[in-house]
Every structure is written in C-alpha cells, then in structure tokens.
Design an enzyme around this catalytic site. Sequence first.
Site, short mmCIF file in Angstrom:
data_model
loop_
_atom_site.label_atom_id
_atom_site.label_comp_id
_atom_site.label_asym_id
_atom_site.label_seq_id
_atom_site.Cartn_x
_atom_site.Cartn_y
_atom_site.Cartn_z
N LEU A 4 -4.70 -18.39 -26.55
CA LEU A 4 -5.01 -19.24 -25.41
C LEU A 4 -5.66 -18.45 -24.27
CD1 LEU A 4 -1.72 -21.37 -25.23
CD2 LEU A 4 -3.69 -21.63 -26.73
N GLU A 52 -16.32 -28.09 -23.92
CA GLU A 52 -17.50 -27.55 -23.24
C GLU A 52 -18.54 -27.07 -24.25
OE1 GLU A 52 -18.38 -27.21 -19.86
OE2 GLU A 52 -16.72 -28.58 -19.51
N ARG A 102 -15.41 -37.01 -17.46
CA ARG A 102 -14.58 -36.18 -18.31
C ARG A 102 -13.53 -37.03 -19.03
NH1 ARG A 102 -17.99 -33.26 -17.54
NH2 ARG A 102 -18.06 -31.07 -16.95
N LYS A 149 -7.71 -29.29 -7.62
CA LYS A 149 -8.33 -29.16 -6.29
C LYS A 149 -8.13 -30.47 -5.53
CE LYS A 149 -12.82 -28.33 -4.12
NZ LYS A 149 -14.15 -27.75 -4.26
N GLY A 208 -2.38 -15.54 -23.24
CA GLY A 208 -2.59 -16.51 -22.16
C GLY A 208 -1.31 -17.23 -21.78
N ASN A 258 -10.73 -31.70 -21.76
CA ASN A 258 -10.02 -31.27 -20.54
C ASN A 258 -8.58 -31.78 -20.53
OD1 ASN A 258 -12.91 -31.34 -20.07
ND2 ASN A 258 -12.43 -30.74 -17.97
N TYR A 288 -19.60 -19.88 -20.22
CA TYR A 288 -18.28 -20.17 -20.81
C TYR A 288 -18.44 -20.94 -22.11
CZ TYR A 288 -13.83 -22.67 -21.42
OH TYR A 288 -12.68 -23.22 -21.94
N SER A 292 -13.15 -25.52 -27.11
CA SER A 292 -13.29 -26.41 -25.94
C SER A 292 -14.38 -27.45 -26.12
CB SER A 292 -13.61 -25.53 -24.73
OG SER A 292 -14.09 -26.31 -23.67
P1 NDP Z 1 -5.67 -20.70 -17.83
O1 NDP Z 1 -6.87 -20.23 -17.07
O2 NDP Z 1 -4.57 -21.40 -17.12
O3 NDP Z 1 -5.01 -19.43 -18.57
C1 NDP Z 1 -5.81 -18.41 -19.10
C2 NDP Z 1 -4.91 -17.29 -19.55
O4 NDP Z 1 -5.71 -16.26 -20.15
C3 NDP Z 1 -4.08 -16.63 -18.45
O5 NDP Z 1 -2.80 -16.39 -18.94
C4 NDP Z 1 -4.82 -15.31 -18.23
O6 NDP Z 1 -3.99 -14.30 -17.76
C5 NDP Z 1 -5.24 -15.01 -19.65
N1 NDP Z 1 -6.32 -14.02 -19.76
C6 NDP Z 1 -7.55 -14.09 -19.21
N2 NDP Z 1 -8.27 -13.01 -19.56
C7 NDP Z 1 -7.46 -12.24 -20.34
C8 NDP Z 1 -7.63 -11.00 -21.00
N3 NDP Z 1 -8.77 -10.31 -20.93
N4 NDP Z 1 -6.59 -10.52 -21.73
C9 NDP Z 1 -5.42 -11.19 -21.81
N5 NDP Z 1 -5.20 -12.36 -21.19
C10 NDP Z 1 -6.21 -12.88 -20.47
O7 NDP Z 1 -6.23 -21.60 -19.04
P2 NDP Z 1 -5.55 -22.89 -19.75
O8 NDP Z 1 -4.13 -22.63 -19.98
O9 NDP Z 1 -6.00 -24.10 -19.02
O10 NDP Z 1 -6.35 -22.91 -21.13
C11 NDP Z 1 -5.87 -22.19 -22.27
C12 NDP Z 1 -7.04 -21.95 -23.21
O11 NDP Z 1 -7.60 -23.20 -23.62
C13 NDP Z 1 -8.18 -21.16 -22.61
O12 NDP Z 1 -8.74 -20.38 -23.64
C14 NDP Z 1 -9.18 -22.23 -22.18
O13 NDP Z 1 -10.49 -21.72 -22.12
C15 NDP Z 1 -8.98 -23.23 -23.32
N6 NDP Z 1 -9.30 -24.60 -22.99
C16 NDP Z 1 -8.71 -25.20 -21.91
C17 NDP Z 1 -8.97 -26.51 -21.62
C18 NDP Z 1 -8.31 -27.18 -20.47
O14 NDP Z 1 -8.74 -28.28 -20.11
N7 NDP Z 1 -7.26 -26.60 -19.89
C19 NDP Z 1 -9.90 -27.30 -22.45
C20 NDP Z 1 -10.37 -26.61 -23.63
C21 NDP Z 1 -10.09 -25.30 -23.86
P3 NDP Z 1 -3.81 -13.97 -16.17
O15 NDP Z 1 -2.67 -14.84 -15.72
O16 NDP Z 1 -3.50 -12.52 -16.20
O17 NDP Z 1 -5.10 -14.31 -15.51
P1 GDP Z 2 -14.70 -28.16 -16.64
O1 GDP Z 2 -14.98 -29.47 -17.28
O2 GDP Z 2 -14.01 -27.18 -17.53
O3 GDP Z 2 -15.89 -27.57 -15.98
O4 GDP Z 2 -13.57 -28.48 -15.53
P2 GDP Z 2 -13.62 -28.58 -13.92
O5 GDP Z 2 -12.37 -29.26 -13.52
O6 GDP Z 2 -13.91 -27.26 -13.30
O7 GDP Z 2 -14.88 -29.53 -13.62
C1 GDP Z 2 -14.96 -30.84 -14.12
C2 GDP Z 2 -16.16 -31.54 -13.53
O8 GDP Z 2 -15.94 -31.75 -12.13
C3 GDP Z 2 -17.50 -30.79 -13.64
O9 GDP Z 2 -18.48 -31.72 -14.02
C4 GDP Z 2 -17.77 -30.32 -12.21
O10 GDP Z 2 -19.15 -30.22 -11.89
C5 GDP Z 2 -17.15 -31.48 -11.43
N1 GDP Z 2 -16.84 -31.16 -10.04
C6 GDP Z 2 -17.29 -31.83 -8.94
N2 GDP Z 2 -16.85 -31.25 -7.83
C7 GDP Z 2 -16.11 -30.19 -8.21
C8 GDP Z 2 -15.39 -29.20 -7.48
O11 GDP Z 2 -15.36 -29.16 -6.27
N3 GDP Z 2 -14.72 -28.25 -8.25
C9 GDP Z 2 -14.75 -28.26 -9.60
N4 GDP Z 2 -14.06 -27.34 -10.29
N5 GDP Z 2 -15.43 -29.18 -10.30
C10 GDP Z 2 -16.11 -30.13 -9.61
#
Ligand code: NDP
Ligand code: GDP
Length: 329
Positions: free
Chosen positions: A79, A126, A216, A191, A9, A177, A148, A124
């Site tokens: 990741l 979540e 959150r 967004k 990741g 988050n 998820y 997570s």
């Molecule tokens: P991103 O979505 O930014 O990054 C996800 C990464 O996973 C990308 O590099 C993507 O590659 C790679 N990936 C997806 N599918 C595959 C696969 N099949 N094989 C190899 N690589 C893959 O996530 P974040 O950096 O935000 O999060 C990192 C980790 O932490 C994730 O596991 C997420 O679920 C977890 N997490 C994140 C939180 C947050 O708030 N950010 C909170 C809690 C947990 P590509 O660029 O090719 O798509």
């Molecule tokens: P999550 O906590 O991993 O689902 O992170 P997100 O940033 O996708 O969403 C956080 C919260 O924002 C969730 O409760 C969503 O329902 C709420 N939310 C409200 N409006 C939106 C929207 O337009 N886009 C996303 N992504 N989330 C939204």
Amino acid sequence: MTKRALITGITGQDGSYLAELLLSKGYKVFGLRRRTSIPIMDNIGHLKNEIELIEGDLLDLGSLMRAVSISDPDEVYNLAAQSFVATSWVQPVATAQATGMGVTNLLEAVRLTKPEARFYQASSSEMFGKVLATPQKETTPFYPRSPYGVAKVYGHWITVNYRESYNMFACSGILFNHESPRRGIEFVTRKVSDAVARIKLGLQTELRMGNLDAKRDWGFAGDYVKAMWLMLQQDKADDFVISTAETHTIEELVDIAFTHVGLDWKDYVVVDQRFVRPAEVDLLLGDCSKAKEKLGWEREVTFEQLVKMMVDSDLALINENLIKGVKIV
Ligand code: NDP
Ligand code: GDP
C-alpha cells in the site's frame, strides 16, 4: 495456524483500516515503516500494542528483504506510495521511484525471500486518466494523466509480469478513490470536510479550490480494504476493479458537505488557479461487476454517508482540540 501479513504503507489511510481488518480476523500483522524525524502514528497509534513495525523503505531493497524475512508473511499488501497526484508534478522522480520502482523492489524481496507469499498491489483508477471508455473496467486501456498515474501503470504491469513470469500469486486491485476521516488532509474530500468544520466553528472564512467540475467515483476506505483481503483469498490470482459504480462532481461533494452544517457553499468557495492541475482526469466511473460476482464484494457506505461521516469527524476533532487548548493551525 495463525496467518501472517506484512503491510507496507501501514501509517497511511488504507494501511490502518487493513491492519484493523486483519487483526479482527486473527492475523499477526507486521507493518513496514519509514524512519521519520518525529514518529507519525496518527492512524495506527491505537494499534501500537497489537502490530509489529519493521523499519524500511520501498526504495531500499535490502530493507524490504529484511522485512519479508522477519515477518515471514503469508500475505504481503503493498500500500506504500507517494499517493498524492498534485505532488507527483512537483516530485516526478521521487514518485516514479516509490510508486513505480518500489513495486519491483518489493516483488523482488518477496520472490527472493518468500516466493509463495500472496501479493497485493495497490493499483489506481488514475491509470485510466483520460478515459478511453466509460464505465472503466479491468479490460479498459490505460491513459494516465499525471506522473503518479504513469508510475501506477508501471506498478500494475510489473505485478502482472511477476505473476506470469514466476507464477507468483500476485494481484492488482484497481481501486477508485476511497476516503475516510483518516484521509490525508490535501485530498479534496478531506480538504473540504476539514474546511467546512473550521468555517462552521468560526476558524476560517473561505475555501480555495481548483476544478469543481471533475467527477470521481468515491467510496469508503473501510469497505475497500475488505476487497483487498478477498482478492488474496481466491484460488487464482487476478486483477479487480473496486468502485461504487456512481460518479459525482466536486461541486456535489462541496454542496453536501456545506449543507450538512446548514451553510451554502457558494458563500465560501473561491476557485483558485493554484489548485488547478496541469492535466486533469475529468471523469472516473468504475464498473465493479467482476468483483461483485467473483469476490462477492459490495460497498456498504454511500457517497452521502461518507461525506457526512467526514464532516462530523472533523467537527469532533477540531472541537476536541479547542477544548484541550491545542493551537489549531
Ligand atoms: P496514504 O498516502 O494515506 O499512505 C501512503 C503510505 O505509503 C504511508 O504509510 C507512507 O508512509 C507510505 N510510504 C510512502 N513512501 C514510502 C516509501 N518510500 N517507503 C515506505 N513507505 C512509504 O495512501 P492511501 O492509504 O490512501 O493509499 C494506499 C495505496 O493505495 C497507495 O499506494 C495509493 O497510491 C493507492 N490508492 C489509493 C487510492 C485512494 O483513493 N486512497 C485509490 C487508488 C489507489 P509515511 O507515513 O511515512 O508517509
Ligand atoms: P485524485 O483523484 O487522486 O487526484 O484525488 P484528489 O482528492 O486529490 O482530487 C480529486 C479531484 O478533485 C481532482 O479532479 C482535482 O483536480 C479536484 N480538485 C478540485 N479542487 C481541489 C483541491 O483544492 N484539492 C484537491 N486535492 N483536489 C481538487
């Protein structure tokens, strides 16, 4: 001796910040990267001469064994995941495979190739979903509310199981988050920051959103990757909640972002049922006292600083593209 780390990741938000952190500590950094038709290097382009990318996919055990073998890591950070909750209802099977089963694939690759490597799993908040206690801590039972969340619960327990079955140094970081200017554009913070910048610059007139009442516990990704690293430096593998211990509504987020550029969110935000989820996580609030006490970890960036940082970054990015004549889509 130079430490070696393998990050899956690495092209994502956290992967890029973690790579920067490990490079600053003198690590040799390897990253697993999926083949894509066009290379997506937005987050790590600036590191391309300092890291080594290895092609592979979490769904392909052989490619993971090859990656572990080439990188010969002291530390492995998993990741990679299908990380967007809303997409997990549209692609539940792919989410289960990457976000859930992918963890077993990587644990197997490590167990068979380099069992002494230390392993970090990106779990997570979540997993707490329809929360059974507030605030949520390491011992709070899970009640996931999306495909998820369900897949992450599997990833968490298989990590614990490998630690207990094979005595591997495997840790699960239960991160709440965390956001940054590198956050994927579909997540709510980005967004909003992107839309506020576009509205301010006259490129957009409204922002369509889902549930504004959800709460959150949001922190800055740059702070959170430090906790990942700290977990793998301990004497004993363990699981930790990482959070800010503060919760805010989506409405507060929107209010801070619009106010920052001198606008009133009520003039622009429209609630659209398309963004309301089939099942919601209403409230997340993490108790990170264990991490504070055992890792000495604390967040540095506040919620308000984070939102302003993201809006400022999107304003700068869009302005830069306007000056270069790049078409803004
Ligand atoms: P991103 O979505 O930014 O990054 C996800 C990464 O996973 C990308 O590099 C993507 O590659 C790679 N990936 C997806 N599918 C595959 C696969 N099949 N094989 C190899 N690589 C893959 O996530 P974040 O950096 O935000 O999060 C990192 C980790 O932490 C994730 O596991 C997420 O679920 C977890 N997490 C994140 C939180 C947050 O708030 N950010 C909170 C809690 C947990 P590509 O660029 O090719 O798509
Ligand atoms: P999550 O906590 O991993 O689902 O992170 P997100 O940033 O996708 O969403 C956080 C919260 O924002 C969730 O409760 C969503 O329902 C709420 N939310 C409200 N409006 C939106 C929207 O337009 N886009 C996303 N992504 N989330 C939204």
